[in-house]
Design an enzyme around this catalytic site. Sequence first.
Site, PDB file in Angstrom:
ATOM      1  N   MET A 104       0.841  -1.197   0.000  1.00 47.54           N
ATOM      2  CA  MET A 104       0.000   0.000   0.000  1.00 47.54           C
ATOM      3  C   MET A 104       0.879   1.250   0.000  1.00 47.54           C
ATOM      4  O   MET A 104       0.440   2.334   0.386  1.00 47.54           O
ATOM      5  CB  MET A 104      -0.957  -0.018   1.194  1.00 47.54           C
ATOM      6  N   HIS A 109       9.526  -3.653   3.199  1.00 48.31           N
ATOM      7  CA  HIS A 109       9.056  -3.909   1.833  1.00 48.31           C
ATOM      8  C   HIS A 109      10.227  -4.278   0.920  1.00 48.31           C
ATOM      9  O   HIS A 109      10.131  -5.195   0.103  1.00 48.31           O
ATOM     10  CB  HIS A 109       8.369  -2.661   1.258  1.00 48.31           C
ATOM     11  N   ASP A 160       2.217  -9.560   9.234  1.00 48.00           N
ATOM     12  CA  ASP A 160       0.787  -9.801   9.072  1.00 48.00           C
ATOM     13  C   ASP A 160       0.578 -11.299   8.859  1.00 48.00           C
ATOM     14  O   ASP A 160       0.139 -11.735   7.795  1.00 48.00           O
ATOM     15  CB  ASP A 160       0.255  -8.996   7.881  1.00 48.00           C
ATOM     16  N   SER A 167       6.877  -1.004   9.746  1.00 55.26           N
ATOM     17  CA  SER A 167       5.516  -0.763   9.276  1.00 55.26           C
ATOM     18  C   SER A 167       5.429   0.648   8.732  1.00 55.26           C
ATOM     19  O   SER A 167       6.095   1.562   9.234  1.00 55.26           O
ATOM     20  CB  SER A 167       4.519  -0.940  10.419  1.00 55.26           C
TER      21      SER A 167
END
Length: 282
Positions: free
Chosen positions: A30, A37, A152, A187
């Site tokens: 996102m 990432h 997650d 995060s």
Amino acid sequence: MTIFYTQNNLKTFVEAQKSEGKTIGFVPTMGALHEGHLSLVRNAMTSNDIVFVSVFVNPTQFDNATDLEKYPRTLDADVELLKTLGKNIFVYAPSVADIYNSDVNAEKFSFDGLEFEMEGKFRKGHFDGVGTIVKRLFEIITPHNAYFGEKDFQQLMIIKKLASKYKLPVNVIGCEIYREPSGLAMSSRNQRLSENARKESAFIYKTLLEAKKKFGTKSAMQVKEWVQKQFNKHPLLTLEYVEIANIKNLKTVKRKSKNQTYRIFIAAFIENIRLIDNIALN
């Protein structure tokens, strides 16, 4: 770096790459990219000829309109970060209309009960939104392999179930949690923390590590009660939940069994920002 804004152009490109026998890795995000990432992208690069990274803030997985509004959108910075990793990385940055047309609603899914545990109890409809966007992205990009972080973990298990149950031809790969030097799980939400809150949030991981030690000699209920007491004493962090669950079905553990594998999960708030983390217990 090539950025695709529409699925039609992307599909044409993907078909051409596949016709040359190239393998495609995929990292859905996102945006507001960070080293966590990038670690997923690096993993994808080691096993695929080309890698797609989607940057899309998906409205159907937010149960809180304010959270959706405040979610950082930093496409230019994200692209610059991805450029540092090398070539053969492509970005898909669609509009809401390109993904959903005029029907911005989540599909309804059954993940055999996985969706009702932990996050599912506190974020109504969240996993329908996750399932909707991931399924659509898989159908648009048609990757051979897709990479998701274990931060997650429940989402990872649900996406594996999604691929299996709906016969999506993609290999879903889980990757280790990437942490800041303090231990705080990376995060995009961390960007919204004040310097002090970021420092104090390392308490979550420290508590998980201590809980893991206690799990060797204490019952699951005793460990959970200990965690709750630690958070009750913390002046800034508010515990939303702590769960110890079987990794196969994510059911809360009532009594430990030697032949089962467990993880402990925590969700907590600091400065009205929600953070989650988990670690393996055995």
